[in-house]
Structures are given as structure tokens and as C-alpha cells.
Design a protein around this motif. Structure first.
Motif, PDB file in Angstrom:
ATOM      1  N   LEU A  70      29.563  36.791  45.782  1.00  0.00           N
ATOM      2  CA  LEU A  70      30.005  38.021  45.120  1.00  0.00           C
ATOM      3  C   LEU A  70      30.823  38.842  46.103  1.00  0.00           C
ATOM      4  O   LEU A  70      30.278  39.592  46.918  1.00  0.00           O
ATOM      5  N   ARG A 100      29.410  49.195  41.012  1.00  0.00           N
ATOM      6  CA  ARG A 100      28.843  48.160  40.138  1.00  0.00           C
ATOM      7  C   ARG A 100      29.751  46.935  40.125  1.00  0.00           C
ATOM      8  O   ARG A 100      30.923  47.036  39.771  1.00  0.00           O
ATOM      9  N   TYR A 101      29.151  45.794  40.440  1.00  0.00           N
ATOM     10  CA  TYR A 101      29.956  44.576  40.564  1.00  0.00           C
ATOM     11  C   TYR A 101      30.625  44.211  39.254  1.00  0.00           C
ATOM     12  O   TYR A 101      31.817  43.855  39.233  1.00  0.00           O
ATOM     13  N   ASN A 102      29.898  44.254  38.146  1.00  0.00           N
ATOM     14  CA  ASN A 102      30.496  43.827  36.875  1.00  0.00           C
ATOM     15  C   ASN A 102      31.674  44.704  36.479  1.00  0.00           C
ATOM     16  O   ASN A 102      32.647  44.219  35.879  1.00  0.00           O
ATOM     17  N   GLU A 103      31.635  45.982  36.846  1.00  0.00           N
ATOM     18  CA  GLU A 103      32.715  46.883  36.479  1.00  0.00           C
ATOM     19  C   GLU A 103      33.952  46.655  37.349  1.00  0.00           C
ATOM     20  O   GLU A 103      35.069  46.557  36.826  1.00  0.00           O
ATOM     21  N   GLU A 155      34.666  43.985  39.000  1.00  0.00           N
ATOM     22  CA  GLU A 155      35.166  42.632  38.790  1.00  0.00           C
ATOM     23  C   GLU A 155      36.056  42.578  37.546  1.00  0.00           C
ATOM     24  O   GLU A 155      37.078  41.870  37.526  1.00  0.00           O
ATOM     25  N   ASN A 156      35.695  43.328  36.509  1.00  0.00           N
ATOM     26  CA  ASN A 156      36.567  43.420  35.334  1.00  0.00           C
ATOM     27  C   ASN A 156      37.917  44.019  35.696  1.00  0.00           C
ATOM     28  O   ASN A 156      38.968  43.563  35.214  1.00  0.00           O
TER      29      ASN A 156
END
Length: 288
Positions: free
Chosen positions: A50, A67-70, A72-73
Motif C-alpha cells: 500500500l 484514508r487509503y481508499n480515498e 487511491e481513488n
């Protein structure tokens, strides 16, 4: 009939900003430093998969905290935008300023919208030029504000402590080894004093203008970091969170060159370079 619940716009924006800042502060800091041959990114990140620092296009890199998911998007959206623009026009038409403006519009719209929570992210967008004067480093906050940084910048985690420590050691156009040593030392600053971050817990990447390939992004491997940083004393194990790992240290002057015979000379960790071995050119992605 009950009275509708009312919150003033000022209070609403303040609450959303406090929410985003608290989420960002829980992560670990990312440091960006302009050195003699480009732009250096250093972060404490134990994860091997990650990444906080990534390549967007030929001369452009992306780093983020939160936040990784944010983020990354946002990274994926930036890659798609860059590929589309480079394919439709010319590769030189893809610029760090253009990507920073696109990210600012997206983050600003999300922050001001009352229908969803703000993104808990801060972003660096960096572009390396043909000379040091052409390097650009942009910092974008959760609410879409853009700052043009010079020299060095810090985001996430204990920003003030890291920035203060880095300011005391920063030198304009320093060699890579010196810039890396200062950045890693600053990341080790904390309330309990100075600690030595293990090499495996560092993620380090550079935009290196001296590379002969079109793509200037290089992720530094542990073997290269050992050579650059030298002996630093016994490592102090840190807390494990999401991220990637690598090194820090003292200051041997090892040139950052591409050696096809060196198995550690890789663009992205343990993944082999994507350039064509004959021409040195990266593949051109079609629009999606």
C-alpha cells in the motif's frame, strides 16, 4: 409542526474541516524535498503493497496521507486524466499544474457538498523540470486549497515537529544522500525524542531529472538506500500501520543511475521496469 434543524454555514464548514484534519493527523507524515537532481519523497510506511507515493505520468509524481481508499481513488483518476490528455494531445501537455487544478476542483466540490463527508486526505503533486528552476511542488488540502511549495513540505502526522526539524537541516540543491538523511531524521522526531526508523519501514521515491528514460520516477530499493544512508546505529522499531517500508541515514554520495545489470535497480519495488528494453520508452496507454 416542528422547527427544522438549522446549522449556520460557518459552523458546518468548521465541523467538516475539523473532521478532515483529525483523520489526516492520525496518519504518518510524508516529506517532499527538492534536491539537486529533482524531488525526493520520504514516508514511514511499513506496508510493502500500500504505497503513499506513486507515479502519475512521465515527470509527475503523487504522494498522499489520510484514508487509503480515498487517495487511491484520486490517484487512479489522475492517471486516467494524464493518459487521456497525453494520448489526445502530446505527452508534454500533461503538467503538474493541470493535475493539481483538477484535484483542487474535485476536493473543493466534495468538501462543500452537504451530501457526503469530506475526503480525509492531503496530496502532493510534483513535476520535475529540465532544471531545478523548472521543478514544481503543489500541496492540496482536504478542502481544495492549493499551495505552491518551495524547498520542502510536510503533510500528515506531526507536521509541526517534522517541519521544524527538517528546516534546521535543509539546504538548497543538496545532493540526494544529504537530502535523504535530513528527511529521514526529521521523520524520526517525536515527543519522546529522536528515534531511528528501520529501513524496512521507509518508503522512498524520487523524480530524477538525470534519468535517460522518459519516465523520471524511481522507487528506491533497500539496497540503494543502504548505500546512500550508511550506518545510523541500532534501529528503533516503530508502530505498524498501513503503508510501505525502506531506509534513512548518514550520507555516502552514491549516484542515482540506472544499471541494467543491477537487480536492485527497479522502477517500482520488486516489479521490473516497464520501459521497452531497446528504446527505453514507456508504453502509451490508450484512453479509457
Amino acid at each position: 409542526m416542528s422547527t427544522p434543524f438549522y446549522v449556520s454555514p460557518e459552523q458546518l464548514m468548521k465541523d467538516r474541516a475539523d473532521f478532515a484534519r483529525k483523520g489526516i493527523a492520525r496518519g504518518r507524515s510524508v516529506v517532499a524535498v527538492q534536491y539537486a537532481d529533482g524531488v525526493l519523497f520520504v514516508s514511514e510506511n511499513p506496508s510493502q503493497a500500500l504505497h503513499k507515493v506513486s507515479e502519475i505520468y512521465d515527470r509527475i509524481a503523487f504522494a498522499a496521507v489520510g484514508r487509503y481508499n480515498e487517495f487511491e481513488n484520486l490517484r487512479i483518476a489522475g492517471v486516467r486524466l494524464a493518459d487521456m490528455r497525453g494520448y489526445s494531445y502530446d505527452r508534454r501537455d500533461v503538467t503538474g499544474r493541470g493535475l493539481a487544478n483538477a484535484y483542487a476542483q474535485t476536493l473543493g466540490t466534495i468538501f462543500s457538498s452537504g451530501g457526503e463527508k469530506p475526503y480525509e486526505v492531503e496530496i502532493f503533486v510534483a513535476e520535475v523540470g529540465d532544471s531545478a528552476e523548472g521543478d514544481q511542488l503543489f500541496r492540496l488540502t482536504y478542502d481544495g486549497q492549493v499551495a505552491d511549495e518551495h524547498g520542502f513540505a510536510v503533510m500528515g502526522g506531526q507536521v509541526e515537529q517534522v517541519a521544524t526539524a527538517l528546516e534546521s537541516t535543509f539546504t538548497e540543491r543538496a545532493p540526494l544522500a544529504d537530502a535523504l538523511a535530513g528527511a529521514v531524521s526529521a521523520l524520526g522526531q517525536g515527543e519522546a525524542g529522536q528515534r531511528i526508523i528501520p529501513t524496512r519501514d521507509l518508503e522512498v521515491a524520487v523524480l530524477d531529472r538525470t534519468r535517460t528514460q522518459t519516465r523520471k520516477f524511481v522507487r528506491l530499493t533497500p539496497a540503494r538506500l543502504d548505500a546512500l544512508l550508511g550506518e545510523r546505529g541500532p534501529a528503533t522499531p516503530g508502530e505498524r500501520t498501513s503503508g510501505d517500508g525502506r531506509r534513512e541515514g548518514g550520507g555516502s554520495s552514491v549516484p542515482l543511475v540506472d544499471d541494467p545489470a543491477d537487480p536492485t535497480d527497479q522502477v517500482s519495488g520488486s516489479v521490473a521496469p516497464l520501459e521497452d528494453p531497446t528504446s527505453g520508452e514507456p508504453p502509451i496507454a490508450p484512453p479509457t
